[in-house]
Design an enzyme around this catalytic site. Structure first.
Site, PDB file in Angstrom:
ATOM      1  N   TYR A   1       2.198  -1.347  14.351  1.00 55.88           N
ATOM      2  CA  TYR A   1       2.060  -2.670  13.735  1.00 55.88           C
ATOM      3  C   TYR A   1       0.607  -3.089  13.768  1.00 55.88           C
ATOM      4  O   TYR A   1      -0.052  -2.937  14.795  1.00 55.88           O
ATOM      5  CB  TYR A   1       2.917  -3.707  14.476  1.00 55.88           C
TER       6      TYR A   1
ATOM      7  N   GLU B   1      -0.845  -6.246  11.931  1.00 57.75           N
ATOM      8  CA  GLU B   1      -1.079  -7.459  11.128  1.00 57.75           C
ATOM      9  C   GLU B   1      -2.530  -7.894  11.245  1.00 57.75           C
ATOM     10  O   GLU B   1      -3.105  -7.884  12.334  1.00 57.75           O
ATOM     11  CB  GLU B   1      -0.157  -8.593  11.605  1.00 57.75           C
TER      12      GLU B   1
ATOM     13  N   ASP C   1      -4.287  -5.275 -14.590  1.00 57.47           N
ATOM     14  CA  ASP C   1      -3.280  -4.510 -13.848  1.00 57.47           C
ATOM     15  C   ASP C   1      -3.295  -3.083 -14.411  1.00 57.47           C
ATOM     16  O   ASP C   1      -2.739  -2.820 -15.471  1.00 57.47           O
ATOM     17  CB  ASP C   1      -1.907  -5.163 -14.033  1.00 57.47           C
TER      18      ASP C   1
ATOM     19  N   THR D   1      -1.063   0.065  -8.666  1.00 58.71           N
ATOM     20  CA  THR D   1      -0.268   0.872  -7.756  1.00 58.71           C
ATOM     21  C   THR D   1      -1.101   2.113  -7.430  1.00 58.71           C
ATOM     22  O   THR D   1      -2.065   2.432  -8.116  1.00 58.71           O
ATOM     23  CB  THR D   1       1.047   1.333  -8.411  1.00 58.71           C
TER      24      THR D   1
ATOM     25  N   LYS E   1       1.071   6.254  -9.419  1.00 58.68           N
ATOM     26  CA  LYS E   1       1.337   6.712 -10.784  1.00 58.68           C
ATOM     27  C   LYS E   1       0.291   7.771 -11.146  1.00 58.68           C
ATOM     28  O   LYS E   1       0.275   8.811 -10.498  1.00 58.68           O
ATOM     29  CB  LYS E   1       1.406   5.511 -11.717  1.00 58.68           C
TER      30      LYS E   1
ATOM     31  N   ARG F   1       3.514   5.709  -2.499  1.00 57.42           N
ATOM     32  CA  ARG F   1       3.955   4.398  -2.983  1.00 57.42           C
ATOM     33  C   ARG F   1       3.124   3.340  -2.300  1.00 57.42           C
ATOM     34  O   ARG F   1       3.121   3.242  -1.077  1.00 57.42           O
ATOM     35  CB  ARG F   1       5.437   4.150  -2.621  1.00 57.42           C
TER      36      ARG F   1
HETATM   37  C1  PLP Z   1       4.542  -0.007 -11.970  1.00 55.26           C
HETATM   38  C2  PLP Z   1       3.849  -1.275 -12.329  1.00 55.26           C
HETATM   39  C3  PLP Z   1       3.875  -2.395 -11.484  1.00 55.26           C
HETATM   40  C4  PLP Z   1       4.778  -2.527 -10.296  1.00 55.26           C
HETATM   41  O1  PLP Z   1       4.716  -1.606  -9.345  1.00 55.26           O
HETATM   42  P1  PLP Z   1       5.911  -1.460  -8.275  1.00 55.26           P
HETATM   43  O2  PLP Z   1       5.247  -0.586  -7.280  1.00 55.26           O
HETATM   44  O3  PLP Z   1       7.033  -0.814  -9.020  1.00 55.26           O
HETATM   45  O4  PLP Z   1       6.242  -2.810  -7.771  1.00 55.26           O
HETATM   46  C5  PLP Z   1       3.114  -3.499 -11.838  1.00 55.26           C
HETATM   47  N1  PLP Z   1       2.403  -3.516 -12.960  1.00 55.26           N
HETATM   48  C6  PLP Z   1       2.386  -2.472 -13.811  1.00 55.26           C
HETATM   49  C7  PLP Z   1       1.564  -2.564 -15.052  1.00 55.26           C
HETATM   50  C8  PLP Z   1       3.110  -1.331 -13.521  1.00 55.26           C
HETATM   51  O5  PLP Z   1       3.101  -0.315 -14.395  1.00 55.26           O
END
Ligand code: PLP
Length: 431
Positions: free
Chosen positions: A56, A58, A202, A228, A231, A237
């Site tokens: 932990y 925080e 994003d 994220t 991807k 993750r």
């Molecule tokens: C995948 C994605 C998210 C969210 O990610 P999670 O890890 O699934 O919560 C947010 N914004 C965009 C543009 C995404 O492609």
């Protein structure tokens, strides 16, 4: 068999071990075209499965609420240094649990409930957290949505500007989940400046392409960048928020204590590992090949008479409108999955069909590129897609079953030559 083998898990909990093993083999045997998925490296897998999950921590490095941070602090500092250096930004927060919480932290840092925000509509390729109706972000904020143009399938920048100047949003989101074209960050930045909004980019889908130099970077244009890590970036993750130093405090406070408790230290370590991988020259080659594969796949699909949103792609993603093929997205996706082509059904812009059974398919090339497939393979992938879609559209179950079996076998044969991190066929007894 899973690599490294799951010997203890198999002995103690054969139910779970068997399912993990089966999932790993499934990932090996299929052409994985889900645009948000990838295969992480063995090093990332090891960091994710390490004892760091026991800790932990925080707070932030040097300012923790728990003792025993002698090794976690340098791990998080390394992840931050690697993130800021790779993306050319002054500040990185590597603690968000995933992409959606990262975006919530942006709202918490820059907005109050009821404020106006502007984002790309979900059925046009935006994300739930950019203010879609069913999301908390659409319920707790006055969410205004821009769209893509009917004639081009591309984001309507005139509409973005008109809405921004009329509605005066606190935050403008750019980026999304089903955008096959380059995002014009300078144009968004200009509009945000004009109306006094915070520009949030994003880049969850394209972070790996940005890191590898295959898509322009929002750094220097967006006030805050969320992504994220799992991807195209090919990490565990998780998520990150990147910004200039002036927003560091607001962002950090929003993540902790604003939204989260303890960071997932095993994920932080794995993010650091993935960021080091993404800084290597071979990752730039990977990112370019992802785009080359998507282009080759798009070209092959166009040759077969497929209608692609925006007419093609600039990145890792192709959005197929199946309307002219006479089969909706969902049954097509299910038939393709049975044939060894894993992808997802997806709404297309101005889709007349319902979200649970829309008109389109979304495909991406991040995972197949990690497996080692190249543009030379893409005509075959397109031909397999076409064979299954055509059979699914005819509605003859026996004919579809025959096509499915043939395609699945051909795909298994091809992929046997392309190793996957995390799983390998068991060595045959005679070798
Ligand atoms: C995948 C994605 C998210 C969210 O990610 P999670 O890890 O699934 O919560 C947010 N914004 C965009 C543009 C995404 O492609």
């Amino acid at each position: 068999m899973h690599q490294p083998p799951l010997t203890r898990l198999a002995a103690q909990d054969p139910d779970i071990a068997g399912l993990v093993e089966a999932e790993a083999e499934r990932q090996f045997a299929k052409i994985r075209l889900i645009a948000s998925e990838n295969y992480v490296s063995p090093a990332v897998l090891e960091a994710t499965g390490s004892v760091l999950t026991n800790k932990y921590s925080e707070g932030y490095a040097g300012r923790r609420y728990y003792e025993g941070q002698q090794y976690v602090d340098p791990i998080e500092r390394l992840a931050i240094e690697r993130a800021t250096s790779l993306f050319g930004v002054e500040h990185a927060n590597v603690q968000p649990y995933s992409g959606s919480p990262a975006n919530l932290a942006v709202y918490l840092a820059f907005c109050s409930p009821g404020d106006t925000v502007l984002g790309l509509s979900l059925p046009m390729g935006g994300h739930l957290t950019h203010g879609w109706t069913v999301s908390a972000t659409g319920r707790w904020f006055n969410a205004v949505r821009y769209e893509v143009r009917r004639d081009t399938g591309r984001v309507d920048m005139d509409q973005v500007r008109d809405l921004a100047l009329r509605e005066r949003p606190k935050v403008i989101w750019c980026g999304g989940t089903a955008i096959p074209r380059t995002i014009d960050f300078p144009a968004f930045a200009e509009i945000a400046r004009e109306c006094g909004a915070v520009l949030a980019a994003d880049v969850a889908h394209i972070a790996g392409l940005i890191a590898g130099g295959a898509h322009p970077s929002p750094a220097g244009h967006a006030d805050v960048i969320t992504t994220t890590t799992h991807k195209t970036l090919r990490g565990p993750r998780g998520a990150m928020i990147l910004s200039a130093a002036e927003h560091a405090k607001a962002v950090d406070r929003a993540v902790f204590p604003g939204l989260q408790g303890g960071p997932h230290d095993h994920t932080t370590a794995a993010i650091a590992v993935a960021l080091a991988e993404a800084a290597r020259p071979d990752f730039a080659v990977y990112a370019r090949t992802v785009v080359a594969n998507a282009r080759a796949l798009a070209d092959a699909l166009l040759d077969l008479g497929y209608d692609l949103v925006s007419g093609g792609t600039d990145n890792h993603l192709v959005l197929i409108d199946l309307t002219n093929k006479g089969v909706p997205g969902k049954p097509a996706a299910q038939a393709l999955d049975a044939a060894g082509l894993e992808l997802n059904y997806n709404a297309v812009p101005f889709d007349p069909r319902k979200p649970f059974d829309p008109s389109g398919l979304r495909v991406g090339t991040a995972a197949v590129t990690t497996r080692g497939l190249t543009p030379a393979h893409m005509p075959a992938v397109a031909a397999w897609i076409d064979a299954v879609v055509t059979a699914a559209a005819r509605g003859d179950a026996d004919a579809l079953a025959a096509v499915t079996a043939r395609v699945a076998e051909e795909i298994r044969e091809l992929l046997a030559g392309y190793p996957m991190p995390g799983w390998a066929p068991a060595p045959s007894p005679e070798s």
